[in-house]
Design an enzyme around this catalytic site. Structure first.
Site, PDB file in Angstrom:
ATOM      1  N   GLY B  10      26.911  59.435  51.789  1.00 34.41           N
ATOM      2  CA  GLY B  10      27.853  58.317  51.783  1.00 34.41           C
ATOM      3  C   GLY B  10      29.267  58.841  51.632  1.00 34.41           C
ATOM      4  CB  ALA B  11      31.845  59.349  53.755  1.00 39.75           C
ATOM      5  N   GLY B  12      32.235  56.722  51.176  1.00 44.37           N
ATOM      6  CA  GLY B  12      33.223  55.765  50.679  1.00 44.37           C
ATOM      7  C   GLY B  12      33.932  56.388  49.493  1.00 44.37           C
ATOM      8  N   GLY B  13      34.539  55.540  48.659  1.00 38.64           N
ATOM      9  CA  GLY B  13      35.323  56.031  47.535  1.00 38.64           C
ATOM     10  C   GLY B  13      34.563  56.983  46.630  1.00 38.64           C
ATOM     11  CB  ALA B  14      31.372  56.702  44.769  1.00 33.12           C
ATOM     12  N   GLY B  15      31.722  58.693  47.180  1.00 35.29           N
ATOM     13  CA  GLY B  15      31.257  59.895  47.867  1.00 35.29           C
ATOM     14  C   GLY B  15      32.383  60.888  48.101  1.00 35.29           C
ATOM     15  CG  PHE B 113      42.541  41.460  39.008  1.00 36.84           C
ATOM     16  CD1 PHE B 113      43.619  41.174  39.839  1.00 36.84           C
ATOM     17  CD2 PHE B 113      41.359  41.920  39.603  1.00 36.84           C
ATOM     18  CE1 PHE B 113      43.526  41.343  41.218  1.00 36.84           C
ATOM     19  CE2 PHE B 113      41.263  42.087  40.979  1.00 36.84           C
ATOM     20  CZ  PHE B 113      42.339  41.809  41.779  1.00 36.84           C
ATOM     21  CG  ASP B 214      20.735  52.699  53.909  1.00 36.38           C
ATOM     22  OD1 ASP B 214      20.164  51.590  53.993  1.00 36.38           O
ATOM     23  OD2 ASP B 214      21.499  53.139  54.790  1.00 36.38           O
ATOM     24  CD  GLN B 233      31.805  40.121  40.722  1.00 37.41           C
ATOM     25  OE1 GLN B 233      32.475  40.895  41.382  1.00 37.41           O
ATOM     26  NE2 GLN B 233      31.919  40.000  39.429  1.00 37.41           N
ATOM     27  CG  HIS B 235      34.966  37.455  45.236  1.00 41.23           C
ATOM     28  ND1 HIS B 235      35.926  36.493  45.425  1.00 41.23           N
ATOM     29  CD2 HIS B 235      35.604  38.545  44.741  1.00 41.23           C
ATOM     30  CE1 HIS B 235      37.107  36.994  45.066  1.00 41.23           C
ATOM     31  NE2 HIS B 235      36.936  38.242  44.653  1.00 41.23           N
ATOM     32  CG  LEU B 245      37.318  39.734  48.976  1.00 42.05           C
ATOM     33  CD1 LEU B 245      36.541  38.890  47.979  1.00 42.05           C
ATOM     34  CD2 LEU B 245      37.300  41.189  48.559  1.00 42.05           C
ATOM     35  CD  GLU B 248      39.620  38.343  39.977  1.00 47.11           C
ATOM     36  OE1 GLU B 248      38.448  38.425  40.413  1.00 47.11           O
ATOM     37  OE2 GLU B 248      39.915  38.600  38.811  1.00 47.11           O
ATOM     38  NE  ARG B 281      36.271  39.361  41.099  1.00 48.36           N
ATOM     39  CZ  ARG B 281      36.405  40.498  41.758  1.00 48.36           C
ATOM     40  NH1 ARG B 281      35.332  41.197  42.090  1.00 48.36           N
ATOM     41  NH2 ARG B 281      37.590  40.936  42.099  1.00 48.36           N
ATOM     42  CG  HIS B 346      32.489  40.651  45.988  1.00 49.33           C
ATOM     43  ND1 HIS B 346      33.077  41.067  47.163  1.00 49.33           N
ATOM     44  CD2 HIS B 346      33.243  41.169  44.990  1.00 49.33           C
ATOM     45  CE1 HIS B 346      34.164  41.805  46.861  1.00 49.33           C
ATOM     46  NE2 HIS B 346      34.264  41.886  45.566  1.00 49.33           N
ATOM     47  NE  ARG B 381      32.687  44.823  40.916  1.00 46.41           N
ATOM     48  CZ  ARG B 381      33.840  44.454  41.492  1.00 46.41           C
ATOM     49  NH1 ARG B 381      34.989  44.689  40.909  1.00 46.41           N
ATOM     50  NH2 ARG B 381      33.827  43.842  42.658  1.00 46.41           N
ATOM     51  CG  LEU B 387      38.771  49.731  44.218  1.00 44.35           C
ATOM     52  CD1 LEU B 387      40.173  49.473  44.777  1.00 44.35           C
ATOM     53  CD2 LEU B 387      37.898  50.342  45.313  1.00 44.35           C
TER      54      LEU B 387
END
Lengths: 298, 609
Positions: B10-15, B113, B214, B233, B235, B245, B248, B281, B346, B381, B387
């Site tokens: 996976g190559a999103g923020g965490a990856g 927020f 996955d 969650q 939203h 989306l 918020e 939320r 969400h 959350r 993030l």
């Protein structure tokens, strides 16, 4: 409303499937069998669709480019026609997904976020580069012609090879560079609101490559960096947080033979950009910066 | 076979953050992702990153807000790690050039927020995730980290000792989408799962089409429990027709919710007398649906979110992206009219059970980001906490997998700590159908060494692909949409016993149907029919565990509301739900939430806003 799509390709397909090899392996037989079934399904599907279209006027007609180097009968590019029931707010992506999930699961296109931020689904829709997910059906003339992005190698159906685009993006050192950070712990670099505003539009690029596809210069000069990569260079060159020395290096990169001077200011990139980035203006501004810079050393 | 020290899936923020951290620690790291990194759904995150950056703020306050928001189901060691490390991670992003919104003095902006006691949500317009994703991918390019993009990871390569705690993960097997080949990725240091959300389990979701859970499903089949899956969650502000989306941030900047009568219902109907629109939320989502259910919704479906009074200048400065989304996907002009919104799936608070270092119960297997459950979000959350989770826990998992000494974790994984079995008896069968259809257990082959095990698993994955391509049967799309329909009808914002039971029996039918699934596209080139068919198995596994957890938990906590008991029950339910695949016979069990932090204990209080 006609749903007759080129039948001749199917005929060719069938004979090819039957006379394919002298000693077919088990796998070949299976594949041939699958092809026959697929053809059968396609004929059935078209008949059903025609019926549906006749019964319900409120459908959209899509003519979709098809090609698959692997599959008999799809190796010659062709157009398939799909009739999709129209719903309010339907986008080209919605229609393609409906066609795939209801009629032909081999219909292939990239897509993910459905909200114009992942940049996967740039296509050539009625002769223009568009993001399928943010293109409303009711704003298009029918039949809607959906093709892969021009000036890119087609991998399959609406999927094109993006490697060249990625290579160009990576050729401009697309990462922040500075030699100076603030001293304090947890101290951010300062940036004025004006400067952030100046680079804001350039940071919105989603790498969809619509601009590159629309650019005549890029089509003729494979080494031309292209609008997206130059915009990426702009994003850093104009960021006041990078130092003067880094900016020098950046200007050298974009001034190279296949850099900013290739742009002939035709604005096609700016017109197709789904994020409204003023690409041509950014390229022009970099040209001016480069000139100023060269005068400085003169 | 490819070999690396650390393989990130996976190559999103965490990856991306995990890969950068592992590389900084000296590891040879590779990212394997079914999408090119910039296509990842982190890019759709809008609102911001919570971080206690300012003198008047503190990580302790952030931790308190987060524990309260979690309805006391967060684990304090993970929550405190998040809140302590978020500030340095945000500054790190800024040093990597992320274009944050700025104050007059040139410092990064922060805004209020929901559920926060201080305006600590650091943002870049209403496109914070996009800027964060691209900034981190730039660093990956800079470092020359290897990325195998458009490779779909099919399964983990894990040994098959009886107790998952004795198992080891040696790598993954993946399918090259462009070329149609199966290959293995051996990871001598560790595999980090960072596969994101699972919104495709529902049909009205802000998640991407690629968010099929996955990583969660493959870890589950390999023996890692899924934790707290029932906490989903919804939203409160998504566009009714597409689920897109609306941040918020709109309410953070002062946006107001109205019902059909033009009443500001959050106050006028008493849902949140103090915080109104900026309540947590889950509170706002339930309020909106209550309005609709009681006949005060617009077109019996949605409510209005109005931001016109903020003025064009402020909207363009801070929320411009929202104008584009509302116009492109709902035909609404946020400058001149209120925007229609309704709750949509969400975020999954639950996921792969990990400790605060990102380790799972299986040696060499890590998880970070939305796919993981450390747990920092517990039962709900807070906006702006996803993030920072990506970057804090991505970094931690990357460091640990690359061999950094980080000490013993405080959160026990698997059945190593205190635990208890569930007493709930399910009326319908759950788990594997028959003897190992495509939806059955994987387990690991018995093999002497890692190399042999890798080879065996690669071969098995090849056979699976061949089988799916060769067989005759049903299309996966009808099965996936049956799952989405029952989940949206029965396991939504409001949940009751009968509906939950119905969902489990619908899911059983879907599982049975899946044993007959087949791929009709014969192509070896970019076969999305095949990829979606494999994803649908993951969707099934997750939906089932989610519904099981929801049915068994008879209380109302955070995002999980039960008609039969509409209050929080701390005496019986201050505990995490775990579901273990258990070789095809899912087992439900519980472990206590950890409320003891470093310096204080977070005593459960009434959660009002």
């Amino acid at each position: 409303m006609s749903t007759q799509i080129p039948k001749q390709t199917e005929k060719a397909d069938e004979t090819a499937a039957e006379t394919e090899t002298d000693a077919p392996s088990k796998g070949d037989e299976r594949r041939a069998e699958k092809r026959r079934r697929a053809d059968e399904r396609r004929r059935q599907r078209e008949a059903e669709e025609a019926e549906r279209a006749a019964a319900d006027e409120n459908t959209v007609e899509l003519r979709v480019f098809r090609y698959d180097p692997d599959v008999e009968g799809k190796q010659e590019p062709r157009f398939d026609t799909f009739h999709v029931p129209f719903t309010k707010g339907m986008t080209v992506l919605d229609a393609l997904m409906y066609a795939r999930d209801s009629y032909d699961s081999s219909l292939t296109f990239r897509h993910s976020c459905r909200q114009a931020v992942c940049g996967s689904d740039a296509m050539f829709v009625n002769g223009g580069q568009k993001l399928a997910c943010k293109t409303q059906i009711d704003e298009l003339e029918e039949p809607i012609r959906v093709e892969p992005l021009p000036h890119a190698e087609v991998t399959k159906d609406l999927v094109v090879d993006m490697e060249h685009f990625y290579d160009q993006m990576e050729a401009v050192e697309p990462y922040f560079q500075t030699n100076e950070y603030p001293d304090g712990e947890l101290e951010e670099q300062r940036q004025t609101r004006e400067n952030r505003e100046k680079i804001k539009m350039s940071t919105r690029c989603i790498w969809c490559s619509a601009c590159m596809s629309s650019c005549n210069i890029a089509a003729g000069d494979n080494e031309y960096l292209g609008p997206a990569a130059i915009n990426k260079a702009y994003r850093f060159a104009m960021d006041e947080r990078e130092g003067e020395d880094v900016k020098q290096k950046r200007l050298e990169i974009i001034e190279q033979e296949h850099g900013v001077w290739r742009c002939q200011t035709q604005f096609s990139c700016t017109e197709v950009c789904p994020k409204d980035i003023p690409l041509t203006e950014h390229i022009q501004e970099l040209k001016r910066e480069a000139v100023k810079n060269n005068l400085k050393f003169w | 076979m490819h070999e690396h020290d650390v393989v990130v899936v996976g190559a999103g923020g965490a990856g991306l953050r995990a890969a950068i951290a592992a590389q900084e620690e000296g590891a040879d790291v590779a990212i394997v992702s079914k999408l090119h990194p910039v296509r990842s759904h982190t890019g759709a995150a809008e609102g911001g990153i919570n971080a206690a950056l300012r003198d008047a703020d503190s990580w302790e306050d952030h931790a308190y807000d987060t524990m309260k928001g979690s309805d006391y189901l967060g684990d304090a060691p993970a929550v405190e790690a998040l809140c302590k490390e978020s500030p340095e991670e945000v500054i790190q992003l800024e040093h990597w050039g992320m274009p944050f919104s700025r104050e007059e003095d040139g410092r990064v902006s922060q805004r209020p927020f929901g559920g926060l006691s201080f305006p600590r949500t650091t943002y870049a317009g209403a496109e914070t995730g996009h800027q964060m994703l691209h900034t981190m991918y730039e660093q990956v390019v800079k470092r020359g980290i290897t990325v195998y993009d458009e490779w779909h990871v099919m399964d983990l390569v894990v040994t098959d000792e009886d107790d998952p705690a004795d198992r080891t993960c040696h790598g993954v097997v993946a399918y090259d989408i462009q070329r149609g080949e199966v290959d293995g990725f051996r990871a001598s240091g560790g595999v980090i799962l960072a596969t994101g959300g699972m919104g495709q389990v529902f049909d009205h979701t802000t998640n991407a089409v690629a968010n099929t859970g996955d990583g969660v499903a493959m870890a589950y089949r390999a023996g890692v429990p899924m934790e707290d899956m029932e906490f989903i969650q919804f939203h409160p502000t998504t566009l009714p027709s597409t689920g897109v989306l609306i941040s918020e941030g709109v309410r953070g900047e002062g946006g107001i919710l109205y019902n059909e009568k033009g009443e500001r219902f959050m106050f006028e109907h008493g849902y949140a007398n103090n915080d109104g629109e900026l309540a947590s939320r889950d509170v706002v989502s339930r309020a909106e649906l209550t309005e609709v259910n009681e006949g005060r919704g617009i077109e019996d479906e949605y409510v209005h979110l109005d931001m016109r009074h903020l003025g064009e200048e402020r909207i363009l400065d801070r929320l411009e992206n929202i104008l584009h989304l509302a116009e492109d996907f709902e035909g609404a002009d946020g400058l001149t009219e209120p925007m229609p919104v309704k709750p949509g799936q969400h975020y999954a608070m639950g996921g792969i059970e990990t400790n605060e270092h990102g380790e799972t119960v299986i040696d060499g297997l890590y998880a970070a980001g939305e796919c993981a459950c450390a747990s920092v979000h517990g039962a709900n959350r807070l906006g702006g906490n996803a993030l920072p989770e990506l970057i804090v826990f991505g970094k931690r998992a990357g460091h640990h997998a690359a061999g950094r000494e980080m000490g013993e974790a405080e959160i026990p994984t698997g059945k190593r700590g205190e635990w208890e079995p569930a007493e709930y008896e399910f009326e319908v069968d759950v788990g594997a159908v028959g003897d190992r259809g495509p939806a059955a257990a994987d387990g690991g082959a018995v093999a002497a060494d890692a190399e042999g095990l890798m080879e065996a698993e690669i071969e098995r994955a090849r056979e699976r692909v061949e089988d799916l391509l060769a067989r005759k049967g049903r299309n996966h799309a009808e099965i996936r949409s049956a799952v989405q329909e029952t989940m949206t009808a029965n396991v939504n914002v409001f949940r009751e016993e009968e509906g939950l039971k119905e969902s489990l029996s619908d899911l059983r039918e879907a599982r049975e149907a899946y044993t007959e699934v087949a791929v009709s596209d014969p192509s070896r080139t970019f076969n999305t029919d095949l990829i979606h068919t494999m994803e649908t198995r993951n969707v099934l596994d997750i939906a089932e565990a989610l519904a099981m957890g929801a049915l068994a938990r008879r209380e109302f906590r955070g995002a999980h509301w039960r008609k039969e008991r509409q209050e929080r029950d701390d005496e019986n339910w201050l505990k995490h739900t775990l579901v273990s695949w258990n070789d095809g016979e899912p087992e439900l069990w519980y472990k206590p939430a950890i409320l003891e932090g470093e310096a204080k204990t977070y005593e459960p209080k009434v959660r009002s806003y």
